[in-house]
Design a protein around this motif. Structure first.
Motif, PDB file in Angstrom:
ATOM      1  N   LEU A  64      15.088  -9.180  17.543  1.00  0.00           N
ATOM      2  CA  LEU A  64      15.603  -8.524  18.755  1.00  0.00           C
ATOM      3  C   LEU A  64      16.117  -7.116  18.456  1.00  0.00           C
ATOM      4  CD1 LEU A  64      17.523 -11.427  20.530  1.00  0.00           C
ATOM      5  CD2 LEU A  64      15.411 -10.318  21.283  1.00  0.00           C
ATOM      6  N   LEU A  65      16.493  -6.873  17.184  1.00  0.00           N
ATOM      7  CA  LEU A  65      16.973  -5.537  16.804  1.00  0.00           C
ATOM      8  C   LEU A  65      15.815  -4.555  16.660  1.00  0.00           C
ATOM      9  CD1 LEU A  65      19.524  -6.637  14.029  1.00  0.00           C
ATOM     10  CD2 LEU A  65      19.941  -6.310  16.471  1.00  0.00           C
ATOM     11  N   LEU A  66      14.583  -5.071  16.635  1.00  0.00           N
ATOM     12  CA  LEU A  66      13.393  -4.221  16.457  1.00  0.00           C
ATOM     13  C   LEU A  66      12.690  -3.997  17.795  1.00  0.00           C
ATOM     14  CD1 LEU A  66      11.935  -5.958  13.258  1.00  0.00           C
ATOM     15  CD2 LEU A  66      13.445  -3.975  13.367  1.00  0.00           C
ATOM     16  N   ARG A  67      13.470  -4.026  18.889  1.00  0.00           N
ATOM     17  CA  ARG A  67      12.862  -4.099  20.215  1.00  0.00           C
ATOM     18  C   ARG A  67      12.574  -2.739  20.843  1.00  0.00           C
ATOM     19  NH1 ARG A  67      18.104  -4.511  20.467  1.00  0.00           N
ATOM     20  NH2 ARG A  67      19.302  -3.455  22.084  1.00  0.00           N
ATOM     21  N   GLU A  68      12.918  -1.626  20.172  1.00  0.00           N
ATOM     22  CA  GLU A  68      12.821  -0.325  20.849  1.00  0.00           C
ATOM     23  C   GLU A  68      11.387   0.183  20.970  1.00  0.00           C
ATOM     24  OE1 GLU A  68      15.297  -0.806  18.583  1.00  0.00           O
ATOM     25  OE2 GLU A  68      17.136  -0.592  19.749  1.00  0.00           O
ATOM     26  N   LEU A  69      10.536  -0.621  21.555  1.00  0.00           N
ATOM     27  CA  LEU A  69       9.146  -0.257  21.868  1.00  0.00           C
ATOM     28  C   LEU A  69       8.340   0.106  20.628  1.00  0.00           C
ATOM     29  CD1 LEU A  69       9.711   1.818  25.141  1.00  0.00           C
ATOM     30  CD2 LEU A  69       9.193  -0.626  24.912  1.00  0.00           C
ATOM     31  N   GLN A  70       8.785  -0.373  19.468  1.00  0.00           N
ATOM     32  CA  GLN A  70       8.061  -0.114  18.220  1.00  0.00           C
ATOM     33  C   GLN A  70       6.944  -1.154  18.081  1.00  0.00           C
ATOM     34  OE1 GLN A  70       9.104   2.440  16.104  1.00  0.00           O
ATOM     35  NE2 GLN A  70       7.190   2.081  15.006  1.00  0.00           N
ATOM     36  N   PRO A  71       5.669  -0.712  17.927  1.00  0.00           N
ATOM     37  CA  PRO A  71       4.597  -1.710  17.764  1.00  0.00           C
ATOM     38  C   PRO A  71       4.791  -2.519  16.486  1.00  0.00           C
ATOM     39  CG  PRO A  71       3.697   0.486  18.178  1.00  0.00           C
ATOM     40  CD  PRO A  71       5.158   0.659  17.905  1.00  0.00           C
ATOM     41  N   LEU A  72       4.629  -3.816  16.593  1.00  0.00           N
ATOM     42  CA  LEU A  72       4.819  -4.702  15.437  1.00  0.00           C
ATOM     43  C   LEU A  72       3.778  -5.810  15.445  1.00  0.00           C
ATOM     44  CD1 LEU A  72       8.666  -5.447  15.475  1.00  0.00           C
ATOM     45  CD2 LEU A  72       7.455  -4.090  13.748  1.00  0.00           C
ATOM     46  N   SER A  73       3.327  -6.192  14.248  1.00  0.00           N
ATOM     47  CA  SER A  73       2.524  -7.402  14.103  1.00  0.00           C
ATOM     48  C   SER A  73       3.481  -8.527  13.725  1.00  0.00           C
ATOM     49  CB  SER A  73       1.496  -7.241  12.972  1.00  0.00           C
ATOM     50  OG  SER A  73       0.664  -6.134  13.188  1.00  0.00           O
ATOM     51  N   VAL A  74       3.469  -9.608  14.489  1.00  0.00           N
ATOM     52  CA  VAL A  74       4.357 -10.726  14.171  1.00  0.00           C
ATOM     53  C   VAL A  74       3.520 -11.976  13.935  1.00  0.00           C
ATOM     54  CG1 VAL A  74       6.304 -12.145  14.914  1.00  0.00           C
ATOM     55  CG2 VAL A  74       6.251  -9.724  15.510  1.00  0.00           C
ATOM     56  N   TYR A  75       3.757 -12.609  12.789  1.00  0.00           N
ATOM     57  CA  TYR A  75       3.021 -13.794  12.374  1.00  0.00           C
ATOM     58  C   TYR A  75       3.955 -14.993  12.432  1.00  0.00           C
ATOM     59  CZ  TYR A  75      -0.134 -10.245  10.541  1.00  0.00           C
ATOM     60  OH  TYR A  75      -0.985  -9.177  10.422  1.00  0.00           O
ATOM     61  N   ALA A  76       3.525 -16.055  13.119  1.00  0.00           N
ATOM     62  CA  ALA A  76       4.349 -17.260  13.232  1.00  0.00           C
ATOM     63  C   ALA A  76       3.455 -18.418  13.656  1.00  0.00           C
ATOM     64  CB  ALA A  76       5.451 -17.058  14.262  1.00  0.00           C
TER      65      ALA A  76
ATOM     66  N   PRO B 185       8.395   2.654   9.089  1.00  0.00           N
ATOM     67  CA  PRO B 185       7.424   2.125   8.121  1.00  0.00           C
ATOM     68  C   PRO B 185       7.273   0.606   8.250  1.00  0.00           C
ATOM     69  CG  PRO B 185       9.264   3.247   7.025  1.00  0.00           C
ATOM     70  CD  PRO B 185       9.651   3.053   8.447  1.00  0.00           C
ATOM     71  N   ILE B 186       8.134  -0.030   9.078  1.00  0.00           N
ATOM     72  CA  ILE B 186       8.039  -1.485   9.247  1.00  0.00           C
ATOM     73  C   ILE B 186       6.904  -1.797  10.213  1.00  0.00           C
ATOM     74  CG2 ILE B 186       9.232  -3.556  10.063  1.00  0.00           C
ATOM     75  CD1 ILE B 186      11.864  -2.153   9.241  1.00  0.00           C
ATOM     76  N   SER B 187       5.882  -2.468   9.702  1.00  0.00           N
ATOM     77  CA  SER B 187       4.682  -2.742  10.490  1.00  0.00           C
ATOM     78  C   SER B 187       4.639  -4.149  11.055  1.00  0.00           C
ATOM     79  CB  SER B 187       3.430  -2.544   9.628  1.00  0.00           C
ATOM     80  OG  SER B 187       3.308  -1.199   9.256  1.00  0.00           O
ATOM     81  N   GLY B 188       5.382  -5.060  10.439  1.00  0.00           N
ATOM     82  CA  GLY B 188       5.280  -6.426  10.920  1.00  0.00           C
ATOM     83  C   GLY B 188       6.301  -7.353  10.307  1.00  0.00           C
ATOM     84  N   VAL B 189       6.301  -8.589  10.835  1.00  0.00           N
ATOM     85  CA  VAL B 189       7.270  -9.605  10.443  1.00  0.00           C
ATOM     86  C   VAL B 189       6.543 -10.945  10.338  1.00  0.00           C
ATOM     87  CG1 VAL B 189       9.459 -10.720  11.043  1.00  0.00           C
ATOM     88  CG2 VAL B 189       9.016  -8.380  11.831  1.00  0.00           C
TER      89      VAL B 189
ATOM     90  N   ASP C  98       0.818  -1.223   0.000  1.00  0.00           N
ATOM     91  CA  ASP C  98       0.000   0.000   0.000  1.00  0.00           C
ATOM     92  C   ASP C  98       0.852   1.273   0.000  1.00  0.00           C
ATOM     93  OD1 ASP C  98       1.091  -0.062   2.488  1.00  0.00           O
ATOM     94  OD2 ASP C  98      -0.799  -0.163   3.593  1.00  0.00           O
ATOM     95  N   SER C  99       2.097   1.166  -0.416  1.00  0.00           N
ATOM     96  CA  SER C  99       3.086   2.259  -0.408  1.00  0.00           C
ATOM     97  C   SER C  99       3.190   2.966   0.937  1.00  0.00           C
ATOM     98  CB  SER C  99       2.821   3.281  -1.534  1.00  0.00           C
ATOM     99  OG  SER C  99       1.570   3.883  -1.383  1.00  0.00           O
ATOM    100  N   ASN C 100       2.861   2.249   2.008  1.00  0.00           N
ATOM    101  CA  ASN C 100       2.924   2.824   3.351  1.00  0.00           C
ATOM    102  C   ASN C 100       3.562   1.875   4.365  1.00  0.00           C
ATOM    103  OD1 ASN C 100       2.308   4.781   5.402  1.00  0.00           O
ATOM    104  ND2 ASN C 100       0.618   3.441   6.029  1.00  0.00           N
ATOM    105  N   SER C 101       2.957   0.693   4.522  1.00  0.00           N
ATOM    106  CA  SER C 101       3.418  -0.264   5.527  1.00  0.00           C
ATOM    107  C   SER C 101       4.277  -1.351   4.891  1.00  0.00           C
ATOM    108  CB  SER C 101       2.213  -0.950   6.186  1.00  0.00           C
ATOM    109  OG  SER C 101       1.625  -0.095   7.111  1.00  0.00           O
ATOM    110  N   TRP C 102       5.433  -1.603   5.510  1.00  0.00           N
ATOM    111  CA  TRP C 102       6.317  -2.669   5.042  1.00  0.00           C
ATOM    112  C   TRP C 102       6.253  -3.852   6.001  1.00  0.00           C
ATOM    113  CZ3 TRP C 102       9.332  -2.840   0.589  1.00  0.00           C
ATOM    114  CH2 TRP C 102       9.311  -1.672  -0.183  1.00  0.00           C
ATOM    115  N   PHE C 103       6.294  -5.045   5.421  1.00  0.00           N
ATOM    116  CA  PHE C 103       6.331  -6.271   6.212  1.00  0.00           C
ATOM    117  C   PHE C 103       7.588  -7.052   5.832  1.00  0.00           C
ATOM    118  CE2 PHE C 103       2.031  -4.898   6.491  1.00  0.00           C
ATOM    119  CZ  PHE C 103       1.617  -5.298   7.747  1.00  0.00           C
ATOM    120  N   LEU C 104       8.256  -7.582   6.848  1.00  0.00           N
ATOM    121  CA  LEU C 104       9.482  -8.335   6.639  1.00  0.00           C
ATOM    122  C   LEU C 104       9.175  -9.821   6.605  1.00  0.00           C
ATOM    123  CD1 LEU C 104      11.730  -6.480   9.287  1.00  0.00           C
ATOM    124  CD2 LEU C 104      11.488  -5.956   6.831  1.00  0.00           C
ATOM    125  N   LEU C 105       9.797 -10.539   5.672  1.00  0.00           N
ATOM    126  CA  LEU C 105       9.698 -11.998   5.656  1.00  0.00           C
ATOM    127  C   LEU C 105      10.965 -12.521   6.316  1.00  0.00           C
ATOM    128  CD1 LEU C 105       8.304 -12.573   2.032  1.00  0.00           C
ATOM    129  CD2 LEU C 105       7.097 -11.875   4.133  1.00  0.00           C
ATOM    130  N   GLY C 106      10.835 -12.968   7.570  1.00  0.00           N
ATOM    131  CA  GLY C 106      11.981 -13.294   8.385  1.00  0.00           C
ATOM    132  C   GLY C 106      12.565 -12.021   8.974  1.00  0.00           C
TER     133      GLY C 106
END
Ligand SMILES: [Zn+2]
Length: 306
Positions: free
Chosen positions: A98-110, A80-84, A47-55
């Motif tokens: 663990l590098l994304l731990r600075e209180l940044q809200p994230l959606s994590v799928y596993a 802009p990273i919204s989830g993993v 959506d040219s806004n939110s990025w999701f990481l694969l791994g």
């Protein structure tokens, strides 16, 4: 959907810190015809806004810094990273979380098993749960589609579906713990689908190409495929000991080239390439064989639209 390949090497990257194999030695000397590579990392945006990481690669911090789209936009703290989406619990696939731990809200799928290994067995991951809703975990189930949704509940328009692949958990998971986990939740591939029905098949580590996997591959538009090892005994040849590629959960490239030769629809790209793999040498016959077969070999920084 925009897809960025931030890293393209297997665990250890290329060159690997303690490796003096032919490839690693040559690239350090400056005599190697080929590219350095960080550990495999894919980022997608629908959506040219939110990025999701694969791994979440151990090299994620540097990969984010070298990618302007992933830099903070407004305010003192932003990403802009919204989830993993986590597909296994291997160190080179999860350490970046663990590098994304600075209180940044994230959606994590596993899968439930992967979440259990991280949050119950490895106390460091509690850094991701210091405040309510810091990380919102969503359990994924093989074959059941799920939307990628940011922590503010905005749907990215990207739909994913996990494909159960392996039955092995990482070596750091104890025997007792393994017996409590669902082996089908240990390792997955991912089918990513856009709103227009375009499909990305992300299969960076797979032990065999089954018939059902073949139909997933044939119906994809882009295939990111396991390029870890050239042949089954590559590591044994280099180290004079160790496990075969298949024992480590990887179909060798020399075999997948033949098995997927008739697959014509997707753009075919090898990714997750180990530093020992001779196809990294762009002056070598293996590189030429792969390119002549119509495959591409992923490099850090590549991107494409889907
Ligand atoms: Zn090496």
């Amino acid at each position: 959907m925009l897809v960025k390949l931030l890293g393209s090497a297997a665990g250890g990257a290329f060159p690997q810190w303690n490796c003096a194999c032919h490839n690693c030695r040559a690239i350090r000397k400056g005599t190697f015809q080929g590219k350095i590579r960080s550990q495999t990392q894919v980022a997608i945006c629908g959506d040219s806004n939110s990025w999701f990481l694969l791994g979440a690669s151990p090299d994620l911090r540097a990969q984010i810094e070298s990618t302007p789209e992933l830099h903070p936009r407004d305010g003192l703290r932003d990403s802009p990273i919204s989830g993993v989406v986590l597909l296994n619990a291997e160190i080179d696939h999860i350490l970046g979380l663990l590098l994304l731990r600075e209180l940044q809200p994230l959606s994590v799928y596993a899968t439930r098993s992967i979440r259990g290994i991280l949050t119950q067995d490895n106390s460091m991951f509690r850094m991701l749960e210091r405040v309510p809703n810091q990380v919102m975990w969503t359990d994924i189930h093989s074959a059941t589609p799920f939307p990628l949704v940011d922590p503010a509940k905005h749907d990215s328009g990207i739909s994913c579906r996990a494909v159960s692949l392996g039955s092995h958990f990482p070596a750091y998971v104890s025997e007792r713990r393994r017996s409590e986990l669902a082996s089908g939740e240990s390792s997955s591939g991912l089918i990513v689908e856009t709103t227009t029905g375009k499909r990305l098949a992300y299969l960076p580590a797979l032990p065999q190409i089954t018939d059902s996997l073949m139909s997933e591959i044939e119906s994809s538009d882009v295939l990111l495929f396991d390029g870890t090892f050239w042949d089954d005994v590559e590591l044994i040849r280099v180290q004079a000991s160790g496990r075969t590629a298949r024992e480590m959960g990887h179909v060798p490239v020399s075999e997948s080239l033949a098995l997927l030769a008739q697959v014509g629809r997707p753009r075919k790209i090898y990714i997750h390439i180990n530093n020992t793999n001779p196809l990294l040498n762009e002056a070598g016959p293996e590189y030429r064989q792969v390119r002549n077969a119509g495959w591409e070999i992923a490099e850090d920084g590549w991107q494409f639209e889907l």
